[in-house]
Design a protein around this motif. Structure first.
Motif, PDB file in Angstrom:
ATOM      1  N   THR A  15       0.725 -14.755   5.562  1.00 54.13           N
ATOM      2  CA  THR A  15      -0.223 -14.350   6.593  1.00 54.13           C
ATOM      3  C   THR A  15       0.572 -13.623   7.668  1.00 54.13           C
ATOM      4  O   THR A  15       1.543 -14.172   8.215  1.00 54.13           O
ATOM      5  CB  THR A  15      -0.960 -15.574   7.194  1.00 54.13           C
ATOM      6  OG1 THR A  15      -1.684 -16.231   6.144  1.00 54.13           O
ATOM      7  CG2 THR A  15      -1.929 -15.143   8.286  1.00 54.13           C
ATOM      8  N   ARG A  57      -8.409  -8.824   5.734  1.00 52.61           N
ATOM      9  CA  ARG A  57      -8.289  -8.536   7.161  1.00 52.61           C
ATOM     10  C   ARG A  57      -9.152  -9.486   7.985  1.00 52.61           C
ATOM     11  O   ARG A  57     -10.336  -9.623   7.720  1.00 52.61           O
ATOM     12  CB  ARG A  57      -8.669  -7.092   7.429  1.00 52.61           C
ATOM     13  CG  ARG A  57      -7.673  -6.130   6.794  1.00 52.61           C
ATOM     14  CD  ARG A  57      -7.989  -4.713   7.137  1.00 52.61           C
ATOM     15  NE  ARG A  57      -8.111  -4.546   8.568  1.00 52.61           N
ATOM     16  CZ  ARG A  57      -7.363  -3.729   9.296  1.00 52.61           C
ATOM     17  NH1 ARG A  57      -6.410  -3.033   8.714  1.00 52.61           N
ATOM     18  NH2 ARG A  57      -7.554  -3.599  10.576  1.00 52.61           N
ATOM     19  N   PRO A  58      -8.550 -10.124   8.993  1.00 56.59           N
ATOM     20  CA  PRO A  58      -9.319 -11.084   9.794  1.00 56.59           C
ATOM     21  C   PRO A  58     -10.303 -10.405  10.738  1.00 56.59           C
ATOM     22  O   PRO A  58     -11.301 -11.013  11.124  1.00 56.59           O
ATOM     23  CB  PRO A  58      -8.235 -11.824  10.582  1.00 56.59           C
ATOM     24  CG  PRO A  58      -7.145 -10.815  10.733  1.00 56.59           C
ATOM     25  CD  PRO A  58      -7.166 -10.019   9.454  1.00 56.59           C
ATOM     26  N   ASP A  59     -10.047  -9.138  11.101  1.00 54.42           N
ATOM     27  CA  ASP A  59     -10.905  -8.447  12.055  1.00 54.42           C
ATOM     28  C   ASP A  59     -12.213  -7.984  11.425  1.00 54.42           C
ATOM     29  O   ASP A  59     -13.231  -7.889  12.099  1.00 54.42           O
ATOM     30  CB  ASP A  59     -10.171  -7.268  12.707  1.00 54.42           C
ATOM     31  CG  ASP A  59      -9.541  -6.325  11.693  1.00 54.42           C
ATOM     32  OD1 ASP A  59      -9.394  -6.700  10.503  1.00 54.42           O
ATOM     33  OD2 ASP A  59      -9.184  -5.198  12.080  1.00 54.42           O
ATOM     34  N   THR A  60     -12.199  -7.719  10.113  1.00 58.33           N
ATOM     35  CA  THR A  60     -13.411  -7.228   9.450  1.00 58.33           C
ATOM     36  C   THR A  60     -13.905  -8.168   8.354  1.00 58.33           C
ATOM     37  O   THR A  60     -15.031  -8.038   7.900  1.00 58.33           O
ATOM     38  CB  THR A  60     -13.157  -5.846   8.808  1.00 58.33           C
ATOM     39  OG1 THR A  60     -12.142  -5.985   7.810  1.00 58.33           O
ATOM     40  CG2 THR A  60     -12.735  -4.818   9.855  1.00 58.33           C
ATOM     41  N   GLY A  61     -13.035  -9.103   7.898  1.00 60.30           N
ATOM     42  CA  GLY A  61     -13.403 -10.001   6.815  1.00 60.30           C
ATOM     43  C   GLY A  61     -13.493  -9.289   5.475  1.00 60.30           C
ATOM     44  O   GLY A  61     -14.058  -9.826   4.527  1.00 60.30           O
ATOM     45  N   THR A  62     -12.902  -8.094   5.387  1.00 57.13           N
ATOM     46  CA  THR A  62     -12.968  -7.320   4.144  1.00 57.13           C
ATOM     47  C   THR A  62     -11.602  -7.299   3.472  1.00 57.13           C
ATOM     48  O   THR A  62     -10.570  -7.515   4.101  1.00 57.13           O
ATOM     49  CB  THR A  62     -13.406  -5.861   4.425  1.00 57.13           C
ATOM     50  OG1 THR A  62     -12.486  -5.271   5.362  1.00 57.13           O
ATOM     51  CG2 THR A  62     -14.812  -5.807   4.999  1.00 57.13           C
ATOM     52  N   PRO A 108      -3.460  -6.132  11.573  1.00 57.49           N
ATOM     53  CA  PRO A 108      -3.854  -7.184  12.510  1.00 57.49           C
ATOM     54  C   PRO A 108      -3.141  -8.501  12.182  1.00 57.49           C
ATOM     55  O   PRO A 108      -2.995  -8.854  11.003  1.00 57.49           O
ATOM     56  CB  PRO A 108      -5.359  -7.329  12.287  1.00 57.49           C
ATOM     57  CG  PRO A 108      -5.800  -6.093  11.595  1.00 57.49           C
ATOM     58  CD  PRO A 108      -4.606  -5.586  10.841  1.00 57.49           C
ATOM     59  N   GLY A 110      -2.797 -12.164  11.377  1.00 62.51           N
ATOM     60  CA  GLY A 110      -3.753 -13.003  10.658  1.00 62.51           C
ATOM     61  C   GLY A 110      -4.198 -12.407   9.327  1.00 62.51           C
ATOM     62  O   GLY A 110      -4.883 -13.077   8.557  1.00 62.51           O
ATOM     63  N   THR A 111      -3.790 -11.157   9.033  1.00 65.60           N
ATOM     64  CA  THR A 111      -4.113 -10.561   7.733  1.00 65.60           C
ATOM     65  C   THR A 111      -3.398 -11.349   6.640  1.00 65.60           C
ATOM     66  O   THR A 111      -2.204 -11.600   6.741  1.00 65.60           O
ATOM     67  CB  THR A 111      -3.669  -9.084   7.674  1.00 65.60           C
ATOM     68  OG1 THR A 111      -4.373  -8.338   8.677  1.00 65.60           O
ATOM     69  CG2 THR A 111      -3.931  -8.474   6.308  1.00 65.60           C
TER      70      THR A 111
END
Length: 156
Positions: A15, A57-62, A108, A110-111
């Motif tokens: 991570t 990706r934690p910012d988009t959940g994709t 980001p 957290g990825t």
């Protein structure tokens, strides 16, 4: 009734806590403890340049897909000796993603980065994790504090 074969699952690598653009690609932190990774994957599942990585990706959940640019022991030679920041008895590999991007590019925090086990890997050419770990442990490595050795001047 015959059981269905298990579908390959991706292997979790790390991570992201930081990333920066280098001449090797987008280098991410933290480094990966090789003994820990080798304990939970097949011996020949060694990530190699060009292998497909999955990034959650934690910012988009994709999920994104990226090629692996490098995965190896960060080391340098100075005054005829080979140094690494990693402990040769418990080596850590640094991972860099391929692809184009500017100096300001970063992932980001957290990825999650995973090795896609559905994609072909050329890791079988390494003779596996056991061999890699043994080769590093038997080498003449010197562990160095990052601030203790000037890595800008290397032997030619």
């Amino acid at each position: 009734m015959q059981a269905l074969p298990e579908a390959p699952v991706p292997y979790y690598l790390l991570t992201v806590t930081a990333s920066r653009r280098t001449n090797l690609g987008l280098q991410v932190e933290p480094a990966v403890r090789i003994r820990e990774l080798a304990a939970r994957v097949k011996d020949t599942d060694v990530p190699m340049p060009g292998d497909r990585l999955l990034l959650l990706r934690p910012d988009t959940g994709t999920w994104w897909i990226a090629p692996l640019a490098s995965f190896g022991l960060e080391a340098w030679r100075k005054d005829g000796l080979v140094y690494t920041h990693s402990d040769p008895a418990d080596p850590e590999f640094t991972l860099a993603l391929g692809g184009r991007g500017g100096a300001e590019e970063a992932l980001p925090v957290g990825t999650e980065i995973w090795l896609d086990d559905n994609a072909p890997t050329s890791g079988h050419r390494t003779d596996g994790w056991r061999r890699i770990i043994a080769d590093i442990a038997s080498g003449d490595w010197h562990q160095a504090d990052p601030d203790a050795v000037d890595t800008t001047v290397t032997d030619r």
